[in-house]
Design a protein around this motif. Structure first.
Motif, short mmCIF file in Angstrom:
data_model
loop_
_atom_site.label_atom_id
_atom_site.label_comp_id
_atom_site.label_asym_id
_atom_site.label_seq_id
_atom_site.Cartn_x
_atom_site.Cartn_y
_atom_site.Cartn_z
N ALA A 1 8.48 4.55 -3.57
CA ALA A 1 9.42 4.05 -2.57
C ALA A 1 8.68 3.31 -1.46
O ALA A 1 9.09 2.21 -1.04
CB ALA A 1 10.22 5.21 -1.98
N TYR A 2 7.58 3.88 -0.98
CA TYR A 2 6.82 3.23 0.07
C TYR A 2 6.16 1.95 -0.46
O TYR A 2 6.00 0.96 0.28
CB TYR A 2 5.76 4.17 0.63
N GLN A 3 5.78 1.96 -1.73
CA GLN A 3 5.21 0.75 -2.32
C GLN A 3 6.23 -0.39 -2.31
O GLN A 3 5.92 -1.52 -1.96
CB GLN A 3 4.75 1.04 -3.75
N LEU A 4 7.47 -0.08 -2.69
CA LEU A 4 8.53 -1.09 -2.65
C LEU A 4 8.83 -1.53 -1.22
O LEU A 4 9.07 -2.71 -0.96
CB LEU A 4 9.81 -0.52 -3.28
N ALA A 5 8.79 -0.59 -0.29
CA ALA A 5 9.03 -0.94 1.11
C ALA A 5 7.92 -1.87 1.63
O ALA A 5 8.18 -2.85 2.34
CB ALA A 5 9.10 0.31 1.97
N ALA B 1 1.66 -2.88 6.35
CA ALA B 1 0.47 -2.02 6.38
C ALA B 1 0.87 -0.55 6.45
O ALA B 1 0.28 0.30 5.77
CB ALA B 1 -0.41 -2.39 7.58
N ASP B 2 1.87 -0.24 7.27
CA ASP B 2 2.30 1.15 7.41
C ASP B 2 2.83 1.71 6.10
O ASP B 2 2.47 2.82 5.68
CB ASP B 2 3.39 1.23 8.49
N TYR B 3 3.65 0.92 5.40
CA TYR B 3 4.22 1.39 4.13
C TYR B 3 3.16 1.51 3.04
O TYR B 3 3.14 2.49 2.28
CB TYR B 3 5.34 0.46 3.68
N PHE B 4 2.27 0.53 2.94
CA PHE B 4 1.23 0.62 1.92
C PHE B 4 0.32 1.81 2.18
O PHE B 4 -0.13 2.49 1.25
CB PHE B 4 0.40 -0.67 1.88
N LEU C 1 -3.44 -3.10 1.11
CA LEU C 1 -3.61 -2.62 2.48
C LEU C 1 -4.88 -3.20 3.09
O LEU C 1 -4.89 -3.61 4.26
CB LEU C 1 -3.64 -1.09 2.50
N VAL C 2 -5.96 -3.27 2.30
CA VAL C 2 -7.19 -3.92 2.76
C VAL C 2 -6.90 -5.37 3.18
O VAL C 2 -7.31 -5.83 4.24
CB VAL C 2 -8.27 -3.91 1.66
#
Length: 455
Positions: free
Chosen positions: A200-204, A218-221, A242-243
């Motif tokens: 879910a966070y990946q999709l976000a 960045a926060d979601y990844f 994220l990097v």
């Protein structure tokens, strides 16, 4: 049931624009020949705001007293106007990192190694929509086969699987705001396993990236990685994205630390990762380490111009101008320097090292090939060569170089210096003709030209 995020429509994150480089015009000021010569300052480095400090720069400054290379008497020679001055010349580096798309996706991860049909079959299988007879046709190739991380065994199930499918559907319809909102709300519910929360966070994160919201992306990844529920392909794609997000927003320390963790766990030695690491090293003030990394890439591929220019820039940033010039020289001899700004940096470095013959070769060869175009920049280079020739006792060469500089210079200083030399040689008519051209083109101090005309 395993899920994968849809393919991103972006090929790379936003990268900082390359800096432009500028040159000033000529500067004039009366200086007497015995007390003046070329003086060159060590190049200075300017930094990209978000990427690397790898702006390759060079400068040629005001004259200094020449070395006694000739027995010629100076007492009877006319004073020359000061040579032109080149302010720092910056060669903005190419973007050398081919990063993953900000939105991790199976189809994108497999680009170049699987057909569109196979990618679609895989996505259908992951969403539970593929026919039983077709199952297993598209095996999920490991992107990081040497990774030390043990993949979690959890999957999305029941109503949670259905919700993730709905979020994925919103993303595929490019309803990024809707996908992000629903993914965030879903991830906040209780009772989710680590895979469901990570996905879910990946999709976000993918949706936020499409909306160009780097902070949320960045926060979601980060939450997707911290939940630690994805398979290795998606887990490390989220980590690398994220990097990239840290990198593109100037958070270089965070990006470098996370990239080191990524490399330690994946055991990957892909060039693009090492190049990104070198850029981050340079951004965090570790130019020497960055230069060695870029040069190692160049050793593996001697014709990699991007690696060459980045290595040069990093060596300059660390203060090692000799190595920077040597790399540029090697690239020039191989025919790799094909743009005006690259040749300008090389000949400026030669002038800094008082290698005037080498500078002359680069300047004249670049002009002959049409790489160095007529204009104030080239006029400045020729005027510097003219000044050096004059201070070393070669009036013929000085007149030649000033003669090349004068028509393309932005003012009449080169013509005036020609007039002074011709006057000292007793060629009054030629001296007056040059002095008149100097006046016609414009001088800050026209009195000297008028004096020659009054003879």
């Amino acid at each position: 049931m395993a899920l994968h995020a849809p393919q991103s429509r972006k090929s790379h994150p936003r990268t900082p624009a390359a800096r432009r480089f500028t040159h000033p015009g000529l500067r004039a000021g009366a200086r007497r020949r015995p007390a003046t010569g070329l003086r060159v300052n060590r190049p200075t480095i300017r930094h990209w705001p978000l990427a690397t400090p790898n702006d390759l720069s060079a400068s040629v400054s005001a004259p200094r007293a020449p070395r006694p290379t000739t027995s010629r008497s100076h007492s009877r020679l006319p004073p020359m106007n000061a040579s032109p001055k080149l302010r720092p010349l910056a060669l903005a580096l190419c973007t050398i990192v081919a990063v993953a798309a900000v939105a991790p996706a199976f189809a994108q991860q497999q680009a170049g190694s699987t057909s569109m049909r196979e990618a679609r079959e895989k996505r259908q299988k992951e969403l539970g929509k593929q026919k039983d007879s077709d199952k297993g046709k598209a095996a999920d190739a490991a992107l990081w086969p040497n990774a030390t991380r043990q993949e979690p065994a959890e999957e999305a199930k029941g109503k949670n699987l259905k919700t993730l499918q709905e979020i994925q559907g919103l993303y595929e319809k490019q309803d990024y705001a809707g996908a992000m909102a629903k993914a965030e709300a879903f991830a906040a519910t209780s009772g989710l396993n680590s895979y469901e929360k990570s996905f879910a966070y990946q999709l976000a994160g993918a949706s936020a990236s499409e909306l160009q919201d780097d902070a949320k992306s960045a926060d979601y990844f980060k939450k997707a990685v911290d939940a630690n529920g994805l398979d290795n392909n998606n887990h490390y794609t989220a980590m690398y994205n994220l990097v990239v997000t840290y990198y593109s927003t100037g958070k270089n320390e965070e990006a470098l630390a996370l990239l080191d963790k990524f490399l330690a766990e994946t055991k990957s030695d892909k060039p693009e990762y090492q190049q990104l690491r070198a850029q981050l090293l340079a951004n965090t003030g570790r130019g020497g380490e960055a230069a060695k990394t870029f040069e190692a890439q160049l050793a593996k591929n001697p014709n990699d111009k991007k690696a060459l220019l980045n290595a040069v820039s990093a060596y300059q940033a660390s203060g090692d101008d000799a190595k920077a010039t040597k790399l540029l020289e090697d690239g020039y001899n191989k025919g790799m320097l094909t743009e005006a700004k690259e040749l300008q940096v090389l000949y400026a470095n030669y002038l800094n090292a008082e290698r005037f013959k080498d500078a002359q070769k680069v300047i004249e060869d670049g002009a002959a090939k049409g790489i160095l175009k007529e204009g104030p920049d080239l006029a400045t280079a020729y005027s510097l060569l003219g000044q050096n020739a004059y201070y070393n006792g070669s009036d013929a060469d000085a007149l030649n170089f000033y003669g090349k500089a004068a028509p393309m210079a932005k003012d009449g200083e080169a013509y005036l210096n020609q007039a002074k030399i011709l006057r000292a040689q007793g060629k009054t008519a030629d001296a007056k003709a040059a002095a008149q051209k100097a006046l016609d083109k414009g001088l800050k101090k026209p009195e000297e030209a008028k004096e020659i005309l009054a003879d």
